[in-house]
Design an enzyme around this catalytic site. Structure first.
Site, short mmCIF file in Angstrom:
data_model
loop_
_atom_site.label_atom_id
_atom_site.label_comp_id
_atom_site.label_asym_id
_atom_site.label_seq_id
_atom_site.Cartn_x
_atom_site.Cartn_y
_atom_site.Cartn_z
N TYR A 142 -96.45 14.01 7.40
CA TYR A 142 -96.55 14.61 8.73
C TYR A 142 -96.15 16.07 8.71
O TYR A 142 -96.84 16.94 9.27
CB TYR A 142 -95.67 13.84 9.71
CG TYR A 142 -95.52 14.54 11.04
CD1 TYR A 142 -96.63 14.76 11.86
CD2 TYR A 142 -94.28 15.04 11.47
CE1 TYR A 142 -96.51 15.43 13.07
CE2 TYR A 142 -94.16 15.70 12.67
CZ TYR A 142 -95.27 15.89 13.46
OH TYR A 142 -95.15 16.58 14.65
N SER A 182 -88.69 23.85 19.02
CA SER A 182 -89.90 23.25 19.56
C SER A 182 -89.60 22.49 20.84
O SER A 182 -88.54 21.88 21.00
CB SER A 182 -90.49 22.29 18.52
OG SER A 182 -91.52 21.51 19.08
N TYR A 232 -95.29 24.66 25.57
CA TYR A 232 -96.70 24.51 25.89
C TYR A 232 -96.81 24.49 27.40
O TYR A 232 -95.91 23.98 28.09
CB TYR A 232 -97.26 23.20 25.34
CG TYR A 232 -97.30 23.09 23.85
CD1 TYR A 232 -98.28 23.74 23.11
CD2 TYR A 232 -96.36 22.32 23.16
CE1 TYR A 232 -98.33 23.63 21.72
CE2 TYR A 232 -96.40 22.19 21.78
CZ TYR A 232 -97.38 22.86 21.07
OH TYR A 232 -97.43 22.75 19.71
N HIS A 240 -100.94 28.43 13.51
CA HIS A 240 -100.27 27.15 13.74
C HIS A 240 -100.04 26.39 12.43
O HIS A 240 -100.09 25.17 12.38
CB HIS A 240 -101.11 26.29 14.70
CG HIS A 240 -100.27 25.40 15.59
ND1 HIS A 240 -100.19 25.59 16.95
CD2 HIS A 240 -99.50 24.33 15.33
CE1 HIS A 240 -99.42 24.65 17.48
NE2 HIS A 240 -98.99 23.88 16.51
N ARG A 293 -102.44 23.68 11.16
CA ARG A 293 -102.35 22.30 11.65
C ARG A 293 -103.29 22.01 12.83
O ARG A 293 -103.35 20.88 13.29
CB ARG A 293 -100.91 21.99 12.08
CG ARG A 293 -99.93 21.99 10.94
CD ARG A 293 -98.51 21.74 11.43
NE ARG A 293 -98.32 20.41 11.98
CZ ARG A 293 -98.01 19.34 11.26
NH1 ARG A 293 -97.88 19.43 9.95
NH2 ARG A 293 -97.84 18.17 11.84
N GLY A 317 -96.72 31.89 8.76
CA GLY A 317 -97.79 31.33 7.97
C GLY A 317 -97.73 31.69 6.50
O GLY A 317 -98.13 32.77 6.09
N GLY A 318 -97.19 30.78 5.68
CA GLY A 318 -97.22 30.95 4.23
C GLY A 318 -96.25 31.97 3.67
O GLY A 318 -96.40 32.41 2.53
N ARG A 355 -93.22 32.91 1.86
CA ARG A 355 -92.37 32.14 0.96
C ARG A 355 -91.38 32.97 0.16
O ARG A 355 -90.47 32.40 -0.47
CB ARG A 355 -93.24 31.33 -0.01
CG ARG A 355 -94.19 30.35 0.68
CD ARG A 355 -93.43 29.23 1.36
NE ARG A 355 -94.30 28.27 2.03
CZ ARG A 355 -94.53 28.25 3.34
NH1 ARG A 355 -93.94 29.16 4.13
NH2 ARG A 355 -95.32 27.36 3.88
N ARG A 381 -92.25 25.19 7.53
CA ARG A 381 -92.03 24.06 6.62
C ARG A 381 -90.84 24.27 5.68
O ARG A 381 -90.10 23.30 5.43
CB ARG A 381 -93.31 23.77 5.84
CG ARG A 381 -94.46 23.23 6.70
CD ARG A 381 -95.68 22.92 5.85
NE ARG A 381 -96.79 22.40 6.64
CZ ARG A 381 -97.80 23.15 7.12
NH1 ARG A 381 -97.79 24.46 6.90
NH2 ARG A 381 -98.78 22.60 7.81
#
Length: 322
Positions: free
Chosen positions: A18, A100, A117, A218, A221, A250-251, A253, A273
């Site tokens: 997930y 969130s 949202y 996003h 996703r 986004g990405g 790292r 993540r």
């Protein structure tokens, strides 16, 4: 073993899937990190980098590093304390959390923003935002790029799963820019619009009252094959011409990724993540260690590139690889 693989080893397979899943074929998710690596540094010589500062201020909050914990759902799937542990680790590192609206646990702190949202029933959104403001949120992040939720498998979600939520609790697919002013007016807080990839949308958001923008797809996703944020950032920055801060996710790292984003005009970056992997493997201390690693890596990269402070970073520092 890297942090993601360490998390894979301790998380239930359904939870790891997930968190890590992307929409469709996972193209946007998989391209995110590589897109930052298409840029190259043009380091400066003869600069005094005996002392390097990574500190900055965003909307009145002093940050030790321009790396925020971005909004990701259900931290309780990674750790029993969920967002409470995440917030503690983020604060200890001198950063802030964007919580969130689909969090596993709500927090009270002075170092967090609330991601919202706009739901079909706006009274539900208003109640959420007012509650967040009452618990100390200092900004609202309006996620505008998910008119419908892509159906990534949501483990142990029960009634929270997007497919079974009552219609009024789902995102409003008719969302308009007027929502920015509406949120700002009743919350009394700055509103940042997240999900911006097109320059004209950036301008529309600012003209509607956005205090900041977040360039994002996003995490890959929602819409697969959406452009990588690294490829959209500079055009969005140019379009708003320094009227508001622009952030990006986004990405991202490494410290080199962070410095590239800053050179392309971002005021700060968000990571998603990696925070979940750190939380799963080390709790609050793991989150703190992760952000400290970003800070240290950014400082080393800045020193090697000849920039002693974030104020010294500009577009001349990077060039796109031919």
């Amino acid at each position: 073993m890297d942090l993601q693989e360490q998390a894979r080893a301790v998380l239930p397979a359904s939870v790891f899937h997930y968190y890590s899943a992307g929409a469709g074929e996972g193209i946007s998710r998989d391209e995110a990190a590589a897109a930052w690596r298409a840029w190259r540094f043009l380091p400066r010589l003869f600069q005094d980098v005996s002392s390097v500062s990574t500190s900055t201020t965003l909307f009145g909050t002093q940050l030790a590093v321009p790396v925020l914990a971005g909004p990701t759902a259900l931290h309780t799937l990674a750790h029993p304390e969920g967002e409470v542990a995440t917030a503690r680790g983020v604060a200890a590192a001198g950063s802030l959390l964007v919580q969130s609206s689909r969090a596993g646990r709500m927090i009270e702190s002075d170092r967090w923003w609330f991601q919202a949202y706009v739901l079909r029933d706006r009274s539900l959104t208003e109640a959420q935002v007012r509650d967040a403001a009452g618990r100390g949120a200092s900004a609202i992040v309006l996620t505008a790029d998910a008119p419908y939720v892509y159906r990534n498998a949501l483990p142990e979600a029960g009634d929270a799963a997007p497919a079974v939520r009552p219609l009024e609790q789902r995102q409003d697919p008719a969302l308009g820019a007027d929502a920015v002013g509406w949120l700002a007016e009743f919350s009394g807080l700055p509103v940042l619009v997240k999900g911006v990839l097109r320059p004209e949308d950036a301008v529309a958001a600012v003209e509607a009252g956005a205090a900041g923008l977040i360039v994002s797809n996003h995490g890959g996703r929602q819409l697969d094959r959406a452009v990588a944020s690294a490829d959209a950032l500079d055009a969005v920055v140019a379009a708003v011409a320094a009227r508001v801060p622009v952030l990006v996710d986004g990405g991202i790292r490494t410290g080199a990724d962070v410095l590239t984003a800053l050179a392309l005009g971002a005021s700060a970056v968000l990571i998603g993540r990696p925070v979940l992997w750190a939380l799963a493997t080390g709790g609050a201390e793991g989150v703190r260690n992760l952000l400290d690693l970003y800070r240290d890596d950014l400082a080393r990269t800045m020193a090697q590139a000849g920039v002693p402070s974030l104020a010294d970073v500009d577009g001349s520092l990077v060039t796109r690889r031919p």
